[in-house]
Write a protein that holds these residues in place. Structure first.
Motif, PDB file in Angstrom:
ATOM      1  N   GLN C  42     -55.364  23.642   9.931  1.00  0.00           N
ATOM      2  CA  GLN C  42     -54.873  22.557   9.086  1.00  0.00           C
ATOM      3  C   GLN C  42     -53.660  21.930   9.771  1.00  0.00           C
ATOM      4  N   ALA C  43     -53.522  20.620   9.633  1.00  0.00           N
ATOM      5  CA  ALA C  43     -52.363  19.965  10.238  1.00  0.00           C
ATOM      6  C   ALA C  43     -51.104  20.213   9.420  1.00  0.00           C
ATOM      7  N   HIS C  44     -51.264  20.298   8.108  1.00  0.00           N
ATOM      8  CA  HIS C  44     -50.102  20.476   7.251  1.00  0.00           C
ATOM      9  C   HIS C  44     -50.568  21.179   5.990  1.00  0.00           C
ATOM     10  N   ALA C  45     -50.047  22.342   5.743  1.00  0.00           N
ATOM     11  CA  ALA C  45     -50.512  23.092   4.582  1.00  0.00           C
ATOM     12  C   ALA C  45     -49.527  24.195   4.240  1.00  0.00           C
ATOM     13  N   ILE C  50     -52.928  35.490   3.678  1.00  0.00           N
ATOM     14  CA  ILE C  50     -53.596  35.818   4.937  1.00  0.00           C
ATOM     15  C   ILE C  50     -54.270  37.174   4.738  1.00  0.00           C
ATOM     16  N   ASP C  51     -55.577  37.207   4.923  1.00  0.00           N
ATOM     17  CA  ASP C  51     -56.332  38.453   4.720  1.00  0.00           C
ATOM     18  C   ASP C  51     -56.785  38.978   6.077  1.00  0.00           C
ATOM     19  N   VAL C  52     -56.191  40.092   6.485  1.00  0.00           N
ATOM     20  CA  VAL C  52     -56.502  40.629   7.803  1.00  0.00           C
ATOM     21  C   VAL C  52     -57.440  41.836   7.716  1.00  0.00           C
ATOM     22  N   SER C  53     -57.927  42.145   6.526  1.00  0.00           N
ATOM     23  CA  SER C  53     -58.647  43.413   6.357  1.00  0.00           C
ATOM     24  C   SER C  53     -59.943  43.468   7.181  1.00  0.00           C
ATOM     25  N   GLU C  54     -60.673  42.358   7.225  1.00  0.00           N
ATOM     26  CA  GLU C  54     -61.910  42.353   8.021  1.00  0.00           C
ATOM     27  C   GLU C  54     -61.590  42.496   9.504  1.00  0.00           C
ATOM     28  N   HIS C  90     -44.927  31.039   8.639  1.00  0.00           N
ATOM     29  CA  HIS C  90     -45.004  31.954   7.493  1.00  0.00           C
ATOM     30  C   HIS C  90     -45.429  31.229   6.218  1.00  0.00           C
ATOM     31  N   ASP C  91     -44.533  30.437   5.627  1.00  0.00           N
ATOM     32  CA  ASP C  91     -44.936  29.826   4.367  1.00  0.00           C
ATOM     33  C   ASP C  91     -45.717  28.534   4.571  1.00  0.00           C
ATOM     34  N   ARG C  92     -45.595  27.944   5.733  1.00  0.00           N
ATOM     35  CA  ARG C  92     -46.105  26.584   5.923  1.00  0.00           C
ATOM     36  C   ARG C  92     -46.587  26.400   7.357  1.00  0.00           C
ATOM     37  N   VAL C  93     -47.708  25.719   7.547  1.00  0.00           N
ATOM     38  CA  VAL C  93     -48.109  25.319   8.903  1.00  0.00           C
ATOM     39  C   VAL C  93     -47.840  23.838   9.051  1.00  0.00           C
ATOM     40  N   GLU C 121     -55.806  31.439   3.580  1.00  0.00           N
ATOM     41  CA  GLU C 121     -56.014  30.516   2.462  1.00  0.00           C
ATOM     42  C   GLU C 121     -54.867  29.512   2.454  1.00  0.00           C
ATOM     43  N   TYR C 122     -55.228  28.243   2.422  1.00  0.00           N
ATOM     44  CA  TYR C 122     -54.219  27.181   2.512  1.00  0.00           C
ATOM     45  C   TYR C 122     -54.191  26.351   1.243  1.00  0.00           C
TER      46      TYR C 122
END
Lengths: 157, 272, 771
Positions: C42-45, C50-54, C90-93, C121-122
């Motif tokens: 995403q350019a801005h979100a 963040i789910d790293v379990s898989e 962290h909170d924002r991309v 998830e964004y």
């Protein structure tokens, strides 16, 4: 996984690799010959060019399993009468055909293949033979001069 | 970039290939030179589970004469086509197009079958083969079918080949060594065609002007009814649906189609 | 025979030509593993989760890390308060491609498999990719706390309106200097190995000590335990001056995993993660007389910084403003700028860094004045030139005092090589022939600021200092090893340094080795950037050699029982002037320098070692005159370069082969910017649409011309070599020559300007009166 045998620079290599292993990684990581480089993902830059049964190919777009029992030559496999350098290698040295040296092994291999097929190429022939190789340092003219030097000094033999 | 995991299935006969395709179903893809498929797999735009490697089926190699046509094995490389005396004699437009595919390394490895089966509307060989009235031999579980170029290209990256078909041969009727031209407009010397045009006899075929190589029917009709090249070329974009992308807008492609049709007609005439 | 000025073949080449170069990705110590970033798509979100379990269950995965794991570490160094870049989002991309998480696996294949299994998830936010979007009323903010996307703003002090009013006429132009991707053929990568002996990191960097200083501080580790190695580096062009998050996280991961950890960008990753260059918009107005003499120039620069304020990116607009008037004597010049953050890859130095932008605009303006006054563009240049007797020349900015140059002579030489009248005749002939391509002739008389730099100049970009270091050691056999602080990536430092040293020391070129790029062996260094190699490290080597020779001659004089002032060095030996045959070899002197019993009493063992930090009193100002002749296809708009003439003045040339190579490469990149390259974003989503080498159009050999090179020489008065630097010249000088030529070819269509890249389609539109 597959046991893949490839003769590289005259030496038979055999490694147990995943079916998806790219030839460039087989050469660099399994055979530990790091002359050929990786510069893109899309078969555009030519830094990974090697000779496969004498023809130039982009080893990032070939699977190791596709070339089972075939012959590969990398830049490490070239040699000649110029203090051990081949005419193409010496041509690049004489004509300042390289700066950072990263695209160079691919350029040298593509040039070597050209001269084997066309020992007396015109400037146009040389430029088109190298159109699948990107150099970001030289602006290409000195690479063209390097190949011409090689052609005039036994590179086509 | 790395392809997703798959299993390599080498085969040595057409039947084995066909059986393997049948067996693995939609999860299988044929691998020839790999120069269309492997880049897509590296970008993970294609993730087949099985690659049926047909490169060692010797029956699929070579170019031979057969009465009034050339039979080109699907595994014939662009480089072999470019340098084939038979192609030069009987289908020069195909040699000219092959010479413009990719770069030397790609031409050493890429095959005519792979290029055509990929179904790309900008493929030099597809456009030229269409121009040359080529037909495509598909070998499936029920035997061989010969598919004409008109019926072969169906849509974006889609051809008339079924999932379990192997494209085995391309038939190219002997074409005159005169009255042909292949024109390709690129931004850089080595690049995808922004627009391409094949003129061969009375055929005028456009590349990259829609989802598949297209016949420029209006231009052909205009020429047949005696229009001059400029008039005929002015119809080149009729019935086309070019896309806009980083290289060119649809408008510019429409313009180029007219320029290239004119140039192709002019060059073809010069040859005759 | 002097080696300075000779075409000496490079020391670097045999290894690079035989596959024995050592680039970062060529190092694979046992037990090493591979890290890869999960990048924002995403350019801005806002990042919701963040789910790293898989990913953790994927084969070969050693771990997955997110920003939460680096919470005790600071942001990346060198940013501006409020606009600093976190090591991981962290909170924002803030741009598509920003690293969010790290997967480390046994090898790169397994890392590539696991990365797509990390689920982010964004909450998508509106994105801005241009300055215009970012500064529009109601534009989405990248940094909520700041309340504006404008990071810095320096307005014009004076709009000069009174001088415009007094001018015969005025003209204005908005020029877009498009965003370019740097694309060294080697991407960015590193290999970090943190053992009980400390950290060693091999990194693709133009400035290893700079990285070491920042990295040690970031890691809170003493510098003696933090070793940075820049091995062979596959091109940099400015984008490898700055640091990348992998350089900071790889050491920690290595420490935590107790294994060497490698990162190596793929090209697709690199196209969005490696810093971009240029991306400025200029609003320019010029006031001029009937004869083309320019009275007043004002320019407001808008710099798209990308998502964060990169330490070098922040300085680009300043450099552009400094160089706004080029090589012209313009009585009234005023500049202002603003820097703006957008949802795009951060922008930093790219070959020329701020000066190509300035040069492009002033050279386009000169041609615009020529068009408006109907005076030949050559005449307009000549009438406005600073004259050779006016140096040092004080510009509109007190920091910028041009050192030397001869702009009229450079242009004369360029015109001589071009045969201007003949080309103009061909142009007129073709114009009348509907079947012939249109011919255009373009000039660029340029000057740039280089040789960075005087004390204080690089400190402004976050560097330790602005000097450069050299250290010379004579071995007991009289051979020499020279350690230099400036670490190259293709420029040929090993060769030119050995040439300079060989001349000064009288030691054969082959018996001099040059070491660089390792903080464990090189005492201190700044780096290779800003066309500073020869002027700074070259000068350091020359002066250090001179100082060392005082003691070497003392030893020789002692051994020969002669007077020091009679000793001269020649052919690897010390001779007594006027006494043929009385000599002592360098190896004798070298050996003696370690033997107290044979040394003169005032010298101590190991005396033949010298180190020097060369400080420059001023920048240097390379200049030149370029001309380009193009053919434009009337039907397609496609441009072909028929001739490219490049006359450079870089002061003293150490090695013409290397100098010419630098010019060629720079000119090629300049032509590439003029005709082919542009980084594009989807304006509605901020998604990059040129993120691989299929769509980012780098020219290959058939696309570029041969270069007709000429040279004039005015010495730089501010360093002992008289050298000005040459690394960036070609990229600074060539783009306006090409574009001026195309606009000139289209003058019969009333075309006044075309923005780069000058694509066939843009030319076709221009010929048809469309924007």
């Amino acid at each position: 996984m597959a046991i893949v045998r490839i003769k590289i620079n005259g030496v038979m290599q055999q490694h147990d690799v995943e079916d998806r292993t790219l030839l460039i990684h087989y050469i660099r990581e399994n055979s530990r010959l790091t002359g050929a480089h990786i510069g893109c993902d899309t078969s555009n830059c030519g830094a990974c060019t090697v000779l496969l049964n004498g023809s130039a190919v982009k080893s990032c777009t070939v699977l190791a399993v596709q070339v089972q029992d075939e012959e590969v030559t990398t830049v490490e496999g070239l040699s000649g009468d110029f203090n051990g350098l081949s005419p193409v290698q010496e041509g690049f040295r004489q004509q300042h055909g390289l700066q950072c040296g990263y695209c160079t092994p691919g350029m040298v291999m593509a040039s070597t293949a050209l001269l084997r097929e066309n020992p007396k190429p015109t400037e146009d022939d040389i430029r088109h033979a190298l159109e699948g190789n990107i150099c970001r340092c030289t602006g290409y003219e000195m690479i063209v001069n390097s190949v011409r030097w090689a052609a005039e000094n036994g590179g086509g033999k | 970039m790395i392809p997703a995991l798959f299993t390599h299935v080498p085969v040595t006969t057409i039947k084995e290939a066909s059986d393997a395709l049948n067996h693995y179903g939609d999860d299988a893809k044929l691998l020839a030179g790999g120069h269309s498929l492997i880049p897509l797999m590296k970008l993970r735009l294609a993730t087949p589970g099985y690659l049926i490697d047909i490169a060692r089926i010797n029956d699929l190699r070579g170019i031979r004469e057969d009465k009034d046509k050339l039979v080109v094995g699907a595994l014939t490389t662009h480089e072999q086509i470019e340098n084939s005396p038979l192609i030069r004699k009987y289908a020069p437009i195909i040699g000219a197009a092959a010479k413009l595919v990719g770069d030397p390394q790609v031409r050493n490895r890429g095959t005519i079958g792979g290029s055509v089966a990929h179904g790309d509307a900008a493929s030099d060989l597809s456009v030229a083969l269409f121009g040359a009235n080529a037909s495509f031999v598909a070998t499936g579980p029920n035997g061989k079918r010969v598919i004409s170029a008109v019926d072969f290209f169906l849509g974006f990256w889609t051809t008339a080949l079924n999932q379990d078909d192997v494209l085995t041969e391309i038939h190219i009727p002997y074409a005159p060594s005169t009255n042909w031209s292949y024109q390709k407009f690129t931004i850089r010397s080595q690049d995808w065609a922004v627009v391409s045009v094949a003129v061969s006899g009375s055929n005028i075929i456009l590349g990259a002007m829609g989802e598949i190589p297209l016949r420029a029917e209006k231009c052909e009709q205009a020429i047949a009814s005696g229009a001059d090249f400029e008039q005929a070329a002015s119809f080149a974009d009729e019935g086309t649906s070019p896309s806009s992308d980083i290289r060119a807008s649809a408008d510019y492609r429409r313009h180029l189609a007219k320029v290239l049709v004119f140039d192709a007609l002019t060059e073809a005439k010069k040859r005759s | 025979m002097s080696l300075v000025g000779a075409k000496v073949l490079r020391k670097e080449d045999p290894a690079l030509l035989t596959g024995h170069g050592k680039f970062v990705d060529d190092f694979s110590p046992p037990n090493s593993c591979f890290g890869q970033f999960v990048m924002s798509d995403q350019a801005h979100a806002k990042i919701i989760s963040i789910d790293v379990s898989e990913a953790l269950k994927m084969p070969g995965v050693l771990g997955v890390w997110t920003a939460a794991d680096f919470i005790s570490f600071p942001n990346l160094p060198g940013g501006m308060p409020d606009f600093e870049r976190p090591v991981l989002a962290h909170d924002r991309v803030r741009w598509a491609g920003e690293p969010i998480a790290i997967v480390v696996a046994e090898n790169r294949y397994q890392a590539a498999d696991a990365v797509p299994t990390v689920i982010v998830e964004y909450e998508t936010l509106d994105a801005v990719s241009s300055v215009a979007q970012a500064t529009a009323p109601g534009a989405p903010l990248l940094f909520d706390a700041h309340r504006s996307n404008v990071l810095t703003k320096v307005p014009m002090l004076d709009d000069l309106e009174k001088h415009f009013v007094k001018s015969f006429s005025r003209a204005s132009l908005r020029i877009v200097n498009q965003r370019c991707a740097v694309v060294p053929i080697e991407t960015v990568g590193c290999l970090a190995d943190w053992t009980l002996d400390g950290l060693t990191i091999w990194a693709t960097t133009q400035a290893p000590h700079h990285l070491r200083n920042k990295l040690a501080s970031w890691l809170d580790t003493p510098q003696n335990l933090c070793r940075v190695v820049a091995p062979d580096v596959g091109g940099g062009f400015g984008a490898k001056i700055v640091w990348y998050p992998e350089f900071f996280v790889a050491p920690l991961l290595s420490k935590w995993l107790r294994r060497p950890v490698k990162f190596m960008q793929t090209r697709s990753e690199s196209m969005v993660q490696m810093t971009h260059g240029r991306d400025q918009v200029h609003d320019i107005e010029v006031g001029f007389e009937k004869n083309g003499k320019i009275n007043a120039l004002r320019m407001v620069i808008s710099q798209n910084l990308g998502a964060y304020g990169d330490p070098t990116g922040l300085g680009l607009a300043t450099l552009t403003g400094w160089m706004a008037a080029g090589c012209y004597k313009i009585a009234h010049v005023s500049t202002g700028f603003r820097t703006v953050v957008t949802n795009t890859t951060p922008v930093a130095a790219y070959r020329g860094a701020g000066r190509p932008e300035a040069t492009f605009s002033i050279e386009r303006i000169i041609d615009l004045v020529a068009l408006k006054t109907n005076v030949d563009p050559v005449k307009v240049r000549q009438i406005n030139f600073i004259q050779p007797n006016e140096f040092p020349y004080e510009t509109h900015n007190e920091a910028v005092i041009y050192d030397s140059g001869d702009f009229p002579q450079a242009l004369d030489e360029c015109l001589r090589l071009l045969d201007y009248d003949a080309v103009k005749a061909e142009q007129a002939k073709n114009l009348a022939d509907k079947n012939a391509p249109l011919i255009g002739i373009g000039f660029s008389c340029w000057l740039e600021i280089a040789g960075f730099g005087p004390n204080g100049s690089l400190e402004g970009f976050g560097h330790l200092a602005s000097w450069e270091s050299a250290q010379i050691r004579i071995a007991p056999d009289g051979s020499a090893t020279i350690f230099i602080g400036s670490s190259p990536h293709g420029q040929g430092h090993e060769t030119f340094v050995a040439q300079i040293a060989s001349d000064e020391l009288g030691i054969p070129f082959e018996r001099i080795s040059v070491i660089h790029g390792d903080t464990a062996t090189v005492i201190q260094g700044v780096g290779t950037m800003g066309s500073r190699g020869v002027p700074t490290v070259g000068s350091a080597v020359k002066v250090a050699s001179e100082r060392l020779m005082v003691r070497a001659k003392k030893i020789a004089a002692h051994l020969l029982e002669a007077a020091e002032q009679d000793i001269e060095v020649k052919d690897n030996a010390f001779n007594v002037r006027g006494t043929p045959g009385k000599k002592v070899s360098w190896s004798d002197v070298g050996l003696t320098s370690f033997q107290p019993l044979r040394l003169p009493p005032e010298l101590q063992a190991g005396t033949l070692e010298e180190r020097l930090f060369h400080e420059s009193p001023n920048f240097s100002y390379p200049s030149g005159a370029y001309a380009c002749v193009v053919e434009v296809n009337r039907k397609t708009g496609k441009v072909k370069i028929q001739k490219m003439i490049v006359v450079d003045d870089c002061g003293t040339v150490i090695n013409p082969l290397l100098a010419e190579g630098q010019v060629h490469g720079g000119v090629a990149q300049g032509i590439a910017q003029a005709l082919y390259e542009q980084v594009c974003y989807d304006p509605s989503t901020g998604q990059p649409i040129t993120a691989n080498l299929i769509d980012y159009l780098i020219p290959s050999a058939p696309d570029l011309p041969n270069y007709i090179a000429g040279r004039i020489t005015t010495l730089c008065p501010n360093n002992p070599l008289g050298a000005k630097g040459i690394g960036e010249s070609g990229a600074v000088g060539s783009p306006p020559a090409v574009v001026n030529a195309v606009v000139n070819a289209l003058s019969s269509f009333g075309v006044e300007h075309i923005d780069m890249p000058v694509t066939p389609e843009k030319v076709w539109h221009a010929m048809n009166g469309r924007k």
